[in-house]
Design a protein around this motif. Sequence first.
Motif, PDB file in Angstrom:
ATOM      1  N   TYR A 234       0.831  -1.212   0.000  1.00 46.80           N
ATOM      2  CA  TYR A 234       0.000   0.000   0.000  1.00 46.80           C
ATOM      3  C   TYR A 234       0.860   1.255   0.000  1.00 46.80           C
ATOM      4  CZ  TYR A 234      -3.382   3.516   1.428  1.00 46.80           C
ATOM      5  OH  TYR A 234      -4.164   4.647   1.481  1.00 46.80           O
ATOM      6  N   ASN A 238       0.708   1.177  -3.752  1.00 51.68           N
ATOM      7  CA  ASN A 238      -0.764   1.243  -3.682  1.00 51.68           C
ATOM      8  C   ASN A 238      -1.410   0.202  -4.604  1.00 51.68           C
ATOM      9  OD1 ASN A 238      -3.163   2.240  -2.605  1.00 51.68           O
ATOM     10  ND2 ASN A 238      -3.403   3.779  -4.207  1.00 51.68           N
ATOM     11  N   MET A 246      -1.027  -5.771  -6.391  1.00 52.85           N
ATOM     12  CA  MET A 246      -2.193  -5.805  -5.501  1.00 52.85           C
ATOM     13  C   MET A 246      -2.158  -7.062  -4.627  1.00 52.85           C
ATOM     14  SD  MET A 246      -4.949  -4.089  -4.717  1.00 52.85           S
ATOM     15  CE  MET A 246      -5.273  -3.069  -6.174  1.00 52.85           C
ATOM     16  N   VAL A 250      -4.927  -5.074   0.463  1.00 53.62           N
ATOM     17  CA  VAL A 250      -4.988  -3.774  -0.211  1.00 53.62           C
ATOM     18  C   VAL A 250      -6.277  -3.673  -1.024  1.00 53.62           C
ATOM     19  CG1 VAL A 250      -3.880  -2.262  -1.905  1.00 53.62           C
ATOM     20  CG2 VAL A 250      -2.479  -3.537  -0.281  1.00 53.62           C
ATOM     21  N   HIS A 251      -6.634  -4.740  -1.703  1.00 52.27           N
ATOM     22  CA  HIS A 251      -7.879  -4.767  -2.489  1.00 52.27           C
ATOM     23  C   HIS A 251      -9.088  -4.565  -1.573  1.00 52.27           C
ATOM     24  CE1 HIS A 251     -10.634  -5.437  -5.633  1.00 52.27           C
ATOM     25  NE2 HIS A 251     -10.856  -6.737  -5.446  1.00 52.27           N
ATOM     26  N   TYR A 253      -9.125  -3.007   1.334  1.00 54.10           N
ATOM     27  CA  TYR A 253      -9.120  -1.618   1.816  1.00 54.10           C
ATOM     28  C   TYR A 253      -9.629  -0.664   0.742  1.00 54.10           C
ATOM     29  CZ  TYR A 253      -7.301   2.919   3.237  1.00 54.10           C
ATOM     30  OH  TYR A 253      -7.187   4.249   3.553  1.00 54.10           O
ATOM     31  N   GLN A 254      -9.126  -0.818  -0.471  1.00 56.40           N
ATOM     32  CA  GLN A 254      -9.553   0.075  -1.552  1.00 56.40           C
ATOM     33  C   GLN A 254     -11.039  -0.084  -1.851  1.00 56.40           C
ATOM     34  OE1 GLN A 254      -6.974  -0.662  -4.892  1.00 56.40           O
ATOM     35  NE2 GLN A 254      -5.315   0.581  -4.067  1.00 56.40           N
ATOM     36  N   THR A 255     -11.530  -1.311  -1.789  1.00 55.90           N
ATOM     37  CA  THR A 255     -12.951  -1.559  -2.044  1.00 55.90           C
ATOM     38  C   THR A 255     -13.821  -0.902  -0.984  1.00 55.90           C
ATOM     39  OG1 THR A 255     -12.453  -3.668  -3.110  1.00 55.90           O
ATOM     40  CG2 THR A 255     -14.715  -3.341  -2.338  1.00 55.90           C
ATOM     41  N   VAL A 258     -12.075   3.364  -0.427  1.00 56.14           N
ATOM     42  CA  VAL A 258     -11.878   4.213  -1.603  1.00 56.14           C
ATOM     43  C   VAL A 258     -13.110   4.134  -2.505  1.00 56.14           C
ATOM     44  CG1 VAL A 258     -10.469   4.665  -3.645  1.00 56.14           C
ATOM     45  CG2 VAL A 258      -9.375   3.936  -1.506  1.00 56.14           C
ATOM     46  N   LYS A 259     -13.562   2.908  -2.795  1.00 53.43           N
ATOM     47  CA  LYS A 259     -14.749   2.718  -3.628  1.00 53.43           C
ATOM     48  C   LYS A 259     -16.037   2.747  -2.814  1.00 53.43           C
ATOM     49  CE  LYS A 259     -12.120  -0.090  -6.905  1.00 53.43           C
ATOM     50  NZ  LYS A 259     -11.986  -1.427  -7.543  1.00 53.43           N
TER      51      LYS A 259
END
Length: 293
Positions: A234, A238, A246, A250-251, A253-255, A258-259
């Motif tokens: 990350y 990132n 990835m 990290v996936h 967290y981003q989901t 972030v998304k």
Amino acid sequence: MLRKKKILPILFLLPSLAFLLIFVYIPLLQNFYNSFFDFSVFSQTKTFVGLENFKVLLADKVVSIALINNVKYSIISVVLQVGFALVLAYILEDKVFSRIAPFLRVVYFIPVMISISVIALLFGFVYNPQMGLLNSFLELVGLDSLAEVWLGKPKTAIYAVIAMSQWQSIGFITMLFIVAIQKIPKELYEAADIDGAGKIRKFFSITVPQVRESIFVNTLITITGSMLVFNEPYILTNGGPGFSSMTMSVHMYQTGFVKDNMGYASTLAIVIFILTAVLALVQIRLSRTGKDD
């Protein structure tokens, strides 16, 4: 009096059990519950979607990339953090290095004490394609053809991240092995010396069998950590470039953040939990730790 003696140990266990219940088991069950809903971080209501998040999971190409990266992380980490660390610990405990061993232990352990953010900043300079230490060193020794944009190429990004992690973590596992080796009876090595055994033979015939339990624990720590790894990829990349570095954490967290899709992020968390639990159970089964031969 007998009843009091039976209740007393339970009372001592209650704080730990309460801690596990509040901070581990209840959130785990809550996460399973959340995986059946569609909601955002600050939403007041949740929309029940059943198994829809799991259907999305099966079609998510990023998940397959992340899983492959986690597997790469695990394999390389076991080889270096467990295999190389055991050899390093054996060397440091050799009589030849007895005088400088304390100094070397400190040197190898220093990276463990450094903040991951500082280490990531440091390796950002090391991997810099223009003025980085790695490319400068390769150019210095005449291997400038091997110079790369380490964090900017899909083929090298994940390996650059893994290398940083090994640099930080090997010292910790080495210290655990050193403690285990120091507990081995000296008589075993003395008997091997009398029989004329060399250092390599003593390593495989005495050291490895005697630290079997420690090997299992360190392997379990390493593989579990590899499946949960988040900070290194990350901070450094990132998950990029693209999705090449990835990992599952990290996936997730981003989901989620972030998304803003917390329902699907909960589903990803379940996958991480199941994989980690299954791997731990398989290791316990294969190692037969704690059982007499």
